[in-house]
Design an enzyme around this catalytic site. Structure first.
Site, mmCIF file in Angstrom:
data_model
loop_
_atom_site.group_PDB
_atom_site.id
_atom_site.type_symbol
_atom_site.label_atom_id
_atom_site.label_comp_id
_atom_site.label_asym_id
_atom_site.label_seq_id
_atom_site.Cartn_x
_atom_site.Cartn_y
_atom_site.Cartn_z
ATOM 1 N N GLY A 18 0.606 -1.109 0.109
ATOM 2 C CA GLY A 18 0.142 0.059 -0.006
ATOM 3 C C GLY A 18 0.859 1.398 -0.072
ATOM 4 N N ALA A 20 2.021 2.900 2.443
ATOM 5 C CA ALA A 20 3.155 2.890 3.173
ATOM 6 C C ALA A 20 4.252 2.026 2.934
ATOM 7 C CB ALA A 20 2.754 2.262 4.785
ATOM 8 N N ALA A 52 -9.121 4.225 -1.192
ATOM 9 C CA ALA A 52 -9.299 5.504 -0.471
ATOM 10 C C ALA A 52 -9.917 6.390 -1.267
ATOM 11 C CB ALA A 52 -8.033 5.965 0.010
ATOM 12 N N GLU A 119 -13.242 17.779 5.061
ATOM 13 C CA GLU A 119 -14.068 16.691 5.320
ATOM 14 C C GLU A 119 -14.386 17.007 6.645
ATOM 15 O OE1 GLU A 119 -12.799 12.616 4.194
ATOM 16 O OE2 GLU A 119 -11.147 13.414 2.825
ATOM 17 N N HIS A 233 -16.738 3.816 10.407
ATOM 18 C CA HIS A 233 -16.975 4.763 9.496
ATOM 19 C C HIS A 233 -18.529 5.140 9.780
ATOM 20 C CE1 HIS A 233 -17.324 7.624 6.229
ATOM 21 N NE2 HIS A 233 -16.015 7.753 6.198
ATOM 22 N N ARG A 277 -15.595 11.345 13.737
ATOM 23 C CA ARG A 277 -16.074 10.287 13.254
ATOM 24 C C ARG A 277 -16.889 9.276 14.258
ATOM 25 N NH1 ARG A 277 -11.936 7.968 8.751
ATOM 26 N NH2 ARG A 277 -12.732 9.203 7.294
ATOM 27 N N HIS A 331 -13.722 0.444 9.959
ATOM 28 C CA HIS A 331 -12.972 1.270 8.968
ATOM 29 C C HIS A 331 -11.480 1.369 8.902
ATOM 30 C CE1 HIS A 331 -12.753 4.151 5.459
ATOM 31 N NE2 HIS A 331 -12.246 4.826 6.361
ATOM 32 N N ARG A 366 -9.283 8.735 14.672
ATOM 33 C CA ARG A 366 -8.553 9.189 13.603
ATOM 34 C C ARG A 366 -9.267 10.527 12.699
ATOM 35 N NH1 ARG A 366 -8.090 8.127 7.626
ATOM 36 N NH2 ARG A 366 -9.439 6.404 7.816
ATOM 37 N N SER A 371 -4.826 9.164 7.164
ATOM 38 C CA SER A 371 -3.951 7.925 7.320
ATOM 39 C C SER A 371 -3.213 7.814 6.012
ATOM 40 C CB SER A 371 -5.206 6.854 6.963
ATOM 41 O OG SER A 371 -4.724 5.413 7.025
HETATM 42 C C1 LIG Z 1 -12.798 2.473 1.475
HETATM 43 C C2 LIG Z 1 -11.722 3.171 2.152
HETATM 44 C C3 LIG Z 1 -11.678 4.363 1.877
HETATM 45 C C4 LIG Z 1 -10.359 5.303 2.474
HETATM 46 N N1 LIG Z 1 -10.451 6.542 2.394
HETATM 47 C C5 LIG Z 1 -9.415 7.221 2.926
HETATM 48 C C6 LIG Z 1 -9.089 8.435 2.426
HETATM 49 O O1 LIG Z 1 -9.830 9.268 1.598
HETATM 50 N N2 LIG Z 1 -8.111 9.170 3.152
HETATM 51 C C7 LIG Z 1 -7.269 8.555 3.794
HETATM 52 O O2 LIG Z 1 -6.285 9.004 4.472
HETATM 53 N N3 LIG Z 1 -7.384 7.321 4.243
HETATM 54 C C8 LIG Z 1 -8.496 6.562 3.636
HETATM 55 N N4 LIG Z 1 -8.729 5.292 4.093
HETATM 56 C C9 LIG Z 1 -7.915 4.726 4.943
HETATM 57 C C10 LIG Z 1 -6.470 4.246 4.160
HETATM 58 O O3 LIG Z 1 -6.760 4.088 2.782
HETATM 59 C C11 LIG Z 1 -5.583 3.050 4.601
HETATM 60 O O4 LIG Z 1 -5.575 3.267 6.336
HETATM 61 C C12 LIG Z 1 -4.141 3.290 3.997
HETATM 62 O O5 LIG Z 1 -4.394 3.070 2.666
HETATM 63 C C13 LIG Z 1 -3.500 2.146 4.744
HETATM 64 O O6 LIG Z 1 -2.351 2.041 3.812
HETATM 65 P P1 LIG Z 1 -1.217 0.821 4.179
HETATM 66 O O7 LIG Z 1 -0.129 1.159 3.299
HETATM 67 O O8 LIG Z 1 -1.028 0.676 5.555
HETATM 68 O O9 LIG Z 1 -2.069 -0.402 4.004
HETATM 69 P P2 LIG Z 1 -2.778 -0.988 2.684
HETATM 70 O O10 LIG Z 1 -3.083 -0.165 1.598
HETATM 71 O O11 LIG Z 1 -3.927 -1.724 3.041
HETATM 72 O O12 LIG Z 1 -1.770 -2.069 2.253
HETATM 73 C C14 LIG Z 1 -1.531 -3.187 2.938
HETATM 74 C C15 LIG Z 1 -0.815 -4.190 2.098
HETATM 75 O O13 LIG Z 1 -0.233 -5.250 2.913
HETATM 76 C C16 LIG Z 1 -0.274 -6.358 2.209
HETATM 77 N N5 LIG Z 1 -0.127 -7.455 2.962
HETATM 78 C C17 LIG Z 1 -1.007 -7.778 4.086
HETATM 79 N N6 LIG Z 1 -0.578 -8.730 4.905
HETATM 80 C C18 LIG Z 1 0.503 -9.276 4.318
HETATM 81 C C19 LIG Z 1 1.533 -10.571 4.385
HETATM 82 N N7 LIG Z 1 1.192 -11.299 5.446
HETATM 83 N N8 LIG Z 1 2.373 -10.855 3.494
HETATM 84 C C20 LIG Z 1 2.614 -9.819 2.289
HETATM 85 N N9 LIG Z 1 1.727 -8.830 2.016
HETATM 86 C C21 LIG Z 1 0.706 -8.378 2.892
HETATM 87 C C22 LIG Z 1 -1.833 -6.323 1.361
HETATM 88 O O14 LIG Z 1 -1.833 -7.168 0.442
HETATM 89 C C23 LIG Z 1 -1.653 -4.778 0.816
HETATM 90 O O15 LIG Z 1 -0.718 -4.808 -0.324
HETATM 91 C C24 LIG Z 1 -9.647 4.641 3.492
HETATM 92 C C25 LIG Z 1 -9.705 3.236 3.469
HETATM 93 C C26 LIG Z 1 -10.759 2.414 3.178
HETATM 94 C C27 LIG Z 1 -10.942 1.007 3.247
#
Ligand SMILES: Cc1cc2nc3c(=O)[nH]c(=O)nc-3n(C[C@H](O)[C@H](O)[C@H](O)COP(=O)(O)OP(=O)(O)OC[C@H]3O[C@@H](n4cnc5c(N)ncnc54)[C@H](O)[C@@H]3O)c2cc1C
Length: 503
Positions: A18, A20, A52, A119, A233, A277, A331, A366, A371
């Site tokens: 993702g 991060a 997102a 927002e 949410h 929220r 959420h 949050r 995020s």
């Molecule tokens: C519908 C929705 C709308 C949102 N809207 C917003 C917004 O508008 N603005 C905002 O700031 N936030 C928003 N959020 C929250 C935000 O999107 C997430 O908190 C953020 O994207 C998380 O990023 P991340 O990189 O930590 O995780 P993610 O983007 O979830 O990525 C995690 C990754 O880890 C991989 N993974 C997991 N476990 C393993 C494993 N064991 N081995 C290998 N790979 C693994 C997954 O496959 C994925 O690729 C939203 C969330 C959702 C669900």
């Protein structure tokens, strides 16, 4: 336990693709490290980042004002030092990575200026977006960029199952590439595995948000924190296949009404629909219980023009009018693996970033659109810090794959039981008496799963094991916190009727 003859190594191993994980990989590669980015996702849309909607917050030149909003939304529980790191680094990170490096074209006004939206609980218009599909527009170019980078290898459809640890230091992971597990050794390991939505029956997250990184880190002995703060949410579509109705809709004027057509949020918070929220989510639930339904009234907007993607999802479910039935839905997890301002965990050479980490930025609740920003900022900081350590080959856990008797639907059925338990006992409101029951159910479930984990490396079993571990940690954290704050709302037990001498 065995060490392999030709072990695979990387300077920096990032788990998760993702925002991060991509940010961490990019920063580590920029710092000269050879990076392996492992992800169980097969397509970008398996990450919450891709889903997102509303956007990514900036400070729009006023870091103090964003910091104030974050802290207010958190019920004064966010860590001010962590918030300072976020707001002081935010605009530079967005500009450097998202605009200059990836070339993302955020929406503009007719005058050609960046079109900042607002927002809930933001005091300013400061959120950059692309339609209401910001995540897709960030993640896809980001993945292409890291994939093309000469020092980053991206390996999809590969899950990390266990951390490799030796004498308190983390040396990489065992992946599921071979049935008996494949050790991958790394100088440093960065967990970026996202959230925990799959623990709940109704969630806005992708199905593979099973809390893997939090569970692996906790099982290896890393500190975790704030796990009781699961954010719901307020406005997910209240029907089959719930999906998110972004806060930006309320930011642009959409209103919440109960089954009698009455607007109720002004009775619950001075900022009405734009309250924090947790407050809006509990109000929506209260009104649903009292009147039968809550709808999001989008008539004040040019809904179809301003939010075409969301409008299409509504049409796909047969909603053509201006009133969309809504309910709160799991959420986001505010807590996670406890980290410092560079994403360092309590274990040597292990980092955590993004939703799986607890930086302190969100406290108990949050603020919208922070995020993606937290994932970007902490990903970059951790990736840079993680470069420079040499991989060391130690003995790795020897996983087994030899039990032919695993029932075919074992993982799916146990997952359903886990979700029922979380929905019932660890939803919007928690009853201390019932938390003990939840803990007992979850412990039994984990025991059943552990029996198979010893003999099977199937990914779905590990996901189930991870979900059970995180569920137990959430139940424990909720049980240990008697105070209602932010997302954690404790309901009082009904007082038992008084006993009299004649009873
Ligand atoms: C519908 C929705 C709308 C949102 N809207 C917003 C917004 O508008 N603005 C905002 O700031 N936030 C928003 N959020 C929250 C935000 O999107 C997430 O908190 C953020 O994207 C998380 O990023 P991340 O990189 O930590 O995780 P993610 O983007 O979830 O990525 C995690 C990754 O880890 C991989 N993974 C997991 N476990 C393993 C494993 N064991 N081995 C290998 N790979 C693994 C997954 O496959 C994925 O690729 C939203 C969330 C959702 C669900």
């Amino acid at each position: 336990m065995t060490a392999t003859d030709n072990p695979e190594t990387a300077d920096v191993l990032v788990v998760g693709s993702g925002i991060a994980g991509c940010s961490a990989a990019l920063a580590a590669a920029r710092a000269g490290a050879e990076v392996l980015l492992l992800t169980k996702a097969e397509r970008p849309d398996d990450a919450s980042t891709d889903w997102a909607q509303g956007g990514i917050s900036t400070t729009r030149g006023d870091p103090a004002a964003l910091a104030d909003d974050i802290i207010a939304a958190s019920d004064d529980t966010a860590d001010p030092d962590a918030v300072d790191v976020l707001v002081e680094t935010a605009d530079e990170a967005v500009e450097d990575v998202l605009i200059d490096t990836l070339g993302i074209e955020f929406d503009e006004t007719a005058a050609g200026e960046l079109d900042y939206t607002r927002e809930a609980a933001h005091s300013e218009r400061r959120i950059l977006h692309v339609d209401a599909a910001t995540g897709t527009h960030i993640l896809r170019p980001f993945l292409n960029h890291v994939d093309d980078h000469e020092r980053i290898e991206v390996r999809q459809d590969t899950a990390a199952l266990e951390l490799i640890t030796h004498e308190g230091r983390v040396h990489g992971v065992v992946s599921d590439e071979k049935a008996t597990g494949t050790p991958i050794y790394a100088g440093t390991t960065i967990l970026a595995t996202g959230g925990i939505g799959a623990l709940y029956g109704q969630s806005t997250n992708p199905d593979d948000a099973t809390g893997d990184g939090i569970a692996m880190a906790a099982l290896a002995g890393a500190d975790v924190a704030d796990l009781e703060f699961v954010q719901f949410h307020p406005t997910a579509y209240a029907g089959k296949e719930p999906f998110l109705l972004s806060e930006a809709l309320r930011g642009e004027g959409a209103l919440l009404r109960n089954a009698h057509g009455e607007r109720f949020m002004p009775d619950y918070h001075p900022d009405a629909e734009l309250g924090p929220r947790d407050v809006v989510a509990r109000a929506v639930e209260t009104e649903r219980e009292a009147t039968g339904e809550v709808v999001l009234d989008v008539s004040p907007l040019e809904f179809g023009d301003e939010f075409p993607g969301i409008a299409q999802k509504c049409r796909d479910r047969g909603i053509d009018g201006n009133e969309i039935p809504v309910a709160p839905c799991e959420h986001f997890l505010c807590g996670g693996v406890a980290v410092d301002d560079r994403g360092r965990t309590s274990l040597d050479r292990l980092y955590a970033v993004g939703e799986c980490a607890r930086t302190g930025v969100h406290g108990a609740n949050r603020l919208a659109s922070t995020s993606l920003l937290e994932g970007l900022v902490w990903g970059l900081r951790a990736g840079e810090d993680a470069a420079g350590a040499e991989p060391e080959v130690v003995e790795a856990p020897d996983l087994r794959n030899r039990d032919p008797d695993l029932p075919e639907r074992f993982a799916a059925e146990k997952f359903a039981r886990l979700q029922r338990t979380m929905d019932e006992f660890l939803g919007l409101e928690r009853d201390p008496g019932e938390l003990a029951r939840a803990g007992a159910v979850l412990r039994r479930l984990k025991g059943e799963v552990d029996a198979y984990i010893r003999t099977r490396t199937a990914r779905d079993l590990y996901e189930l094991r991870n979900a059970c571990v995180v569920a137990l940690l959430i139940a424990r954290a909720a049980g240990e916190n008697p105070e209602s704050v932010g997302c954690h709302s404790v309901v009082e037990d009904e007082p038992a009727p008084e006993q009299t001498a004649n009873d």
